[in-house]
Structures are given as C-alpha cells and as structure tokens.
Design an enzyme around this catalytic site. Sequence first.
Site, PDB file in Angstrom:
ATOM      1  N   SER A 135       0.862  -1.179   0.000  1.00  0.00           N
ATOM      2  CA  SER A 135       0.000   0.000   0.000  1.00  0.00           C
ATOM      3  C   SER A 135       0.901   1.233   0.000  1.00  0.00           C
ATOM      4  O   SER A 135       1.729   1.394   0.884  1.00  0.00           O
ATOM      5  CB  SER A 135      -0.878  -0.035   1.257  1.00  0.00           C
ATOM      6  OG  SER A 135      -1.579   1.179   1.394  1.00  0.00           O
ATOM      7  N   LYS A 161      -1.372  -0.943  -4.242  1.00  0.00           N
ATOM      8  CA  LYS A 161      -2.555  -0.137  -3.860  1.00  0.00           C
ATOM      9  C   LYS A 161      -2.066   1.286  -3.674  1.00  0.00           C
ATOM     10  O   LYS A 161      -1.049   1.520  -3.018  1.00  0.00           O
ATOM     11  CB  LYS A 161      -3.134  -0.703  -2.565  1.00  0.00           C
ATOM     12  CG  LYS A 161      -3.954   0.258  -1.705  1.00  0.00           C
ATOM     13  CD  LYS A 161      -4.700  -0.512  -0.627  1.00  0.00           C
ATOM     14  CE  LYS A 161      -4.896   0.308   0.651  1.00  0.00           C
ATOM     15  NZ  LYS A 161      -5.644  -0.426   1.689  1.00  0.00           N
ATOM     16  N   LYS A 163      -3.126   5.270  -2.494  1.00  0.00           N
ATOM     17  CA  LYS A 163      -4.103   6.087  -1.775  1.00  0.00           C
ATOM     18  C   LYS A 163      -4.539   7.212  -2.699  1.00  0.00           C
ATOM     19  O   LYS A 163      -3.725   7.793  -3.429  1.00  0.00           O
ATOM     20  CB  LYS A 163      -3.448   6.681  -0.527  1.00  0.00           C
ATOM     21  CG  LYS A 163      -3.057   5.622   0.495  1.00  0.00           C
ATOM     22  CD  LYS A 163      -4.281   5.033   1.160  1.00  0.00           C
ATOM     23  CE  LYS A 163      -3.900   4.035   2.232  1.00  0.00           C
ATOM     24  NZ  LYS A 163      -5.078   3.540   2.951  1.00  0.00           N
ATOM     25  N   ASP A 188      -7.438   3.309  -2.820  1.00  0.00           N
ATOM     26  CA  ASP A 188      -8.087   3.391  -1.505  1.00  0.00           C
ATOM     27  C   ASP A 188      -8.332   4.861  -1.170  1.00  0.00           C
ATOM     28  O   ASP A 188      -7.391   5.654  -1.085  1.00  0.00           O
ATOM     29  CB  ASP A 188      -7.171   2.753  -0.450  1.00  0.00           C
ATOM     30  CG  ASP A 188      -7.807   2.718   0.935  1.00  0.00           C
ATOM     31  OD1 ASP A 188      -8.993   3.109   1.077  1.00  0.00           O
ATOM     32  OD2 ASP A 188      -7.117   2.294   1.898  1.00  0.00           O
ATOM     33  N   GLU A 213     -11.468   0.983  -3.029  1.00  0.00           N
ATOM     34  CA  GLU A 213     -11.699   0.725  -1.610  1.00  0.00           C
ATOM     35  C   GLU A 213     -12.288   1.952  -0.917  1.00  0.00           C
ATOM     36  O   GLU A 213     -11.772   3.066  -1.042  1.00  0.00           O
ATOM     37  CB  GLU A 213     -10.362   0.333  -0.968  1.00  0.00           C
ATOM     38  CG  GLU A 213     -10.498  -0.175   0.447  1.00  0.00           C
ATOM     39  CD  GLU A 213      -9.162  -0.631   1.029  1.00  0.00           C
ATOM     40  OE1 GLU A 213      -8.157  -0.643   0.293  1.00  0.00           O
ATOM     41  OE2 GLU A 213      -9.128  -0.960   2.224  1.00  0.00           O
ATOM     42  N   ASP A 238     -14.144  -1.241   3.628  1.00  0.00           N
ATOM     43  CA  ASP A 238     -13.183  -1.405   4.726  1.00  0.00           C
ATOM     44  C   ASP A 238     -13.837  -0.791   5.963  1.00  0.00           C
ATOM     45  O   ASP A 238     -14.531  -1.481   6.727  1.00  0.00           O
ATOM     46  CB  ASP A 238     -11.858  -0.717   4.337  1.00  0.00           C
ATOM     47  CG  ASP A 238     -10.845  -0.626   5.481  1.00  0.00           C
ATOM     48  OD1 ASP A 238     -11.057  -1.231   6.537  1.00  0.00           O
ATOM     49  OD2 ASP A 238      -9.819   0.069   5.311  1.00  0.00           O
ATOM     50  N   LYS A 262      -9.951  -6.697   8.500  1.00  0.00           N
ATOM     51  CA  LYS A 262      -8.891  -6.356   9.450  1.00  0.00           C
ATOM     52  C   LYS A 262      -9.415  -6.792  10.814  1.00  0.00           C
ATOM     53  O   LYS A 262     -10.457  -6.293  11.251  1.00  0.00           O
ATOM     54  CB  LYS A 262      -8.663  -4.839   9.507  1.00  0.00           C
ATOM     55  CG  LYS A 262      -8.086  -4.222   8.251  1.00  0.00           C
ATOM     56  CD  LYS A 262      -8.032  -2.703   8.406  1.00  0.00           C
ATOM     57  CE  LYS A 262      -7.438  -2.053   7.181  1.00  0.00           C
ATOM     58  NZ  LYS A 262      -7.668  -0.585   7.179  1.00  0.00           N
ATOM     59  N   GLY A 290      -4.349  -3.976   6.252  1.00  0.00           N
ATOM     60  CA  GLY A 290      -3.195  -3.815   7.132  1.00  0.00           C
ATOM     61  C   GLY A 290      -3.294  -2.522   7.907  1.00  0.00           C
ATOM     62  O   GLY A 290      -3.935  -1.568   7.461  1.00  0.00           O
TER      63      GLY A 290
HETATM   64  O1  NPG Z   1       0.549  -2.158   4.753  1.00  0.00           O
HETATM   65  O2  NPG Z   1      -0.306  -2.207   6.757  1.00  0.00           O
HETATM   66  C1  NPG Z   1      -0.170  -1.692   5.649  1.00  0.00           C
HETATM   67  C2  NPG Z   1      -0.894  -0.424   5.350  1.00  0.00           C
HETATM   68  C3  NPG Z   1      -2.170  -0.675   4.635  1.00  0.00           C
HETATM   69  O3  NPG Z   1      -3.086   1.242   3.614  1.00  0.00           O
HETATM   70  C4  NPG Z   1      -3.030   0.564   4.597  1.00  0.00           C
HETATM   71  N1  NPG Z   1      -3.702   0.824   5.705  1.00  0.00           N
HETATM   72  O4  NPG Z   1      -6.721   2.546   5.249  1.00  0.00           O
HETATM   73  O5  NPG Z   1      -6.211   0.498   5.065  1.00  0.00           O
HETATM   74  C5  NPG Z   1      -5.919   1.634   5.375  1.00  0.00           C
HETATM   75  C6  NPG Z   1      -4.533   1.975   5.872  1.00  0.00           C
HETATM   76  C7  NPG Z   1      -4.451   2.397   7.299  1.00  0.00           C
HETATM   77  C8  NPG Z   1      -3.246   2.463   7.893  1.00  0.00           C
HETATM   78  C9  NPG Z   1      -5.527   2.696   8.042  1.00  0.00           C
HETATM   79  C10 NPG Z   1      -3.116   2.828   9.217  1.00  0.00           C
HETATM   80  C11 NPG Z   1      -5.407   3.072   9.359  1.00  0.00           C
HETATM   81  C12 NPG Z   1      -4.188   3.143   9.956  1.00  0.00           C
END
Ligand code: NPG
Length: 372
Positions: A135, A161, A163, A188, A213, A238, A262, A290
């Site tokens: 990500s 992925k 953002k 996302d 997402e 999500d 998650k 994640g």
């Molecule tokens: O590789 O763990 C990872 C990051 C994945 O993008 C990611 N997480 O919105 O899903 C999400 C985002 C996130 C990270 C959300 C930290 C909240 C806290």
Amino acid sequence: MRIERIEIRHTKMELVSAFETSMGVERHEEHIIVRVDGDGLTGWGESAVAPGPFYSYETVGTAWHALRDFLIPAVLGRTVAEPADAAALWSRVRGHRMAKAGLEAALWDALAKARGLSLARMLGGVRDRVPVGVSVGLQENPEALVRKVGAYLEEGYGRIKIKIAPGRDAALVKAVRAAFGPVPLQVDANSAYSLDDAPIFEALDGAGLLLIEQPLSHEDIFDHAKLQARLRTPICLDESIHSAADARAAVEMKSCRVINIKPGRVGGLLESAAIHDYCAGRGLPVWHGGMLESGIGRAANVALASLPNFTLPGDISASRRYFKQDIVEPEFVLGPGSTLAVPTGPGIGVEVVPDRLARVTERIETFRAEAI
Ligand code: NPG
C-alpha cells in the site's frame, strides 16, 4: 488455560518513510501490545489503534481504558479453553473492537501454543504462503508516486494499492498506468468522497482497477450501493464493515463486491473468520487489510490470510517495508510470487525479541490474578 497475568504496552515504532492518506500523515506507529500469561504459556497480540481518532474512533487512550477497566477484569483469573470463551466473558462491552482484538489475539496465540498448533492451523488456514501487495501512501506529485511504485515493483511486490484523495486521484492512476501498464492496481480513498463525486469514479471505471476501496463515508452502506450500481469496478468496503452483520447488510444491499478484513476493525479473529465464511458462502472474495502492524500483529494477519477465501493479495508487506527492525524474529520477508510465508511454529510462530520490544515501549501496565 487460567489467565494469571496480562501486560499491556503502548509502543511507538518509527516508520522507514512517512505514510500519508486522506486522513493525515503518520511517521510512527503507536499501538498496544498485549501479553497474556497462564499455565506456563505466553500469548502475544497487537491492538492496531492510533494516537488520534481519524481512521477509527478508537485511540491508544480509549483502548487502554477499555482494556484496563473492562476487558482485562472480565477475563483475569478466569479459565478459558477457546477464544470464544473470552469473547463471551466480555460480551457486555459494546464496541471497542480494536481493544478486544488485541486481547483476543494474545489468547488465540496462547491457546494455539497450548495445543501445539500454529495459529494458521487453529484458524483453519489452507496455504503455506499468502499473496501480498503493498500500500503506497499519497506522494508529493505523480512523478514521486511513480518512483515509489517502481521501487516496490522492483522489490517483487506484485500488487500495488495507491491512496487517493479529492484532487489527487485520476492523475495518479493515469501516471501509474502510463509507467507500468497493466500491473495489478487498486485505489483506496479512506472515505474521502461523497456520492456527488460519482463521476470521478465513473472516470476511473475504465482503468482496469482490481477494486476501489471505501470511496464514501466511513459508516455508510447505503450510498455505496448507489455508487456500486454505476460502476463495473468492484467496490471494496473497509471502514464501514465492523461485523459479520455489517458484511451481510452490505452484500444484501449490493454495496460492494469485495470485503477487506482487518481483525482490529471487526473485534478480533473470531469475527474475522465469521466474515470470511459468510463471504465465501456468498461468492465474494475477501482480502486482508493492514494497519502497519509490528511482527506480532503481522504474524496473526498472515495466519488469518491463509484461510481459503482470502483470494486477493493482502496489505501485509515485509517487515522492512515499515520498520528498520521488527520486534520479532524471524522478520517477515517477501518471497517468490509476491508472497509471505505462513509461520508454522506453535501460535503466531515468531519470537518476540525482549530488548527490541523494550526499546519501543512508551508505557506499560501489568495486571495479576489473585492467587487461588
Ligand atoms: O501495509 O499495513 C499496511 C498499510 C495498509 O493502507 C493501509 N492501511 O486505510 O487500510 C488503510 C490503511 C491504514 C493504515 C488505516 C493505518 C489506518 C491506519
């Protein structure tokens, strides 16, 4: 297992690079690590909270409160044979899912160790490697994003992925497509748009994305159904999915065609497995999200992602993608075909390294059961 001692730690780990999303920028990960001891066994879990209530309403402070004042007193000194026994003991507590997930994970680890089983086996996992992606946070400009994506592809990540946020969307997708062609790509939005923005997503519909997402509000299921009806690209929910009941509502309303699981967001591995099973029965693929976990949370994530319906690559990258040094051994490394190996040792199957954990600990509190 009689739960004799529980320790909670507020940890702070520096990220190798800042992670920007539509919710803000993170330079450190602050989570709560839970340790449970009893019958000579130790279990570890991670509560993937954050200092501020921007992804979820839960924070390090609220989870500490829920753990110390309600969840830990509900189980301390009690005997549990199954994770479900613990969940039953705290069933009066509403919400606080990330807090529950951290404690439940520590119990899963200890109970799997008690049976001599890996967590993956205990959960019903069927794979020895899980497909993963990476990500990529928002970058200063499309050129910087292309450089970053290029470096991850070079490292062997097979799914990207990115953002997106209002004003930073179509141009980013276009730049990645122009540079790397049909690489498996998904976006996302972290709830940054409204239904009025539907034309933005319609414009992205021809970009061959694996999924879009959480485009709309973090609690919405209704408007997502309206948006999904206008798109060929699957919407993946999500933030909006907190339980198997939410998953059912979203699937019945046709609000999404994919679900991100998650454990923290849904209250633990038990509820995660229930969502997995429900989606499998309805023919919807799921994948593992994640929360930039340390190796403790990552080990549980990899175990869960070994269940059969986790068919899309997870946001479960190698330890080095996040931290200079993980707090577990062995660290998670990227393997062939963009996969991580599922640990096979008892429980989470990785060892917590005490001095590394001590170095990232900001605060610690220990609770002991009364002797019997
Ligand atoms: O590789 O763990 C990872 C990051 C994945 O993008 C990611 N997480 O919105 O899903 C999400 C985002 C996130 C990270 C959300 C930290 C909240 C806290």
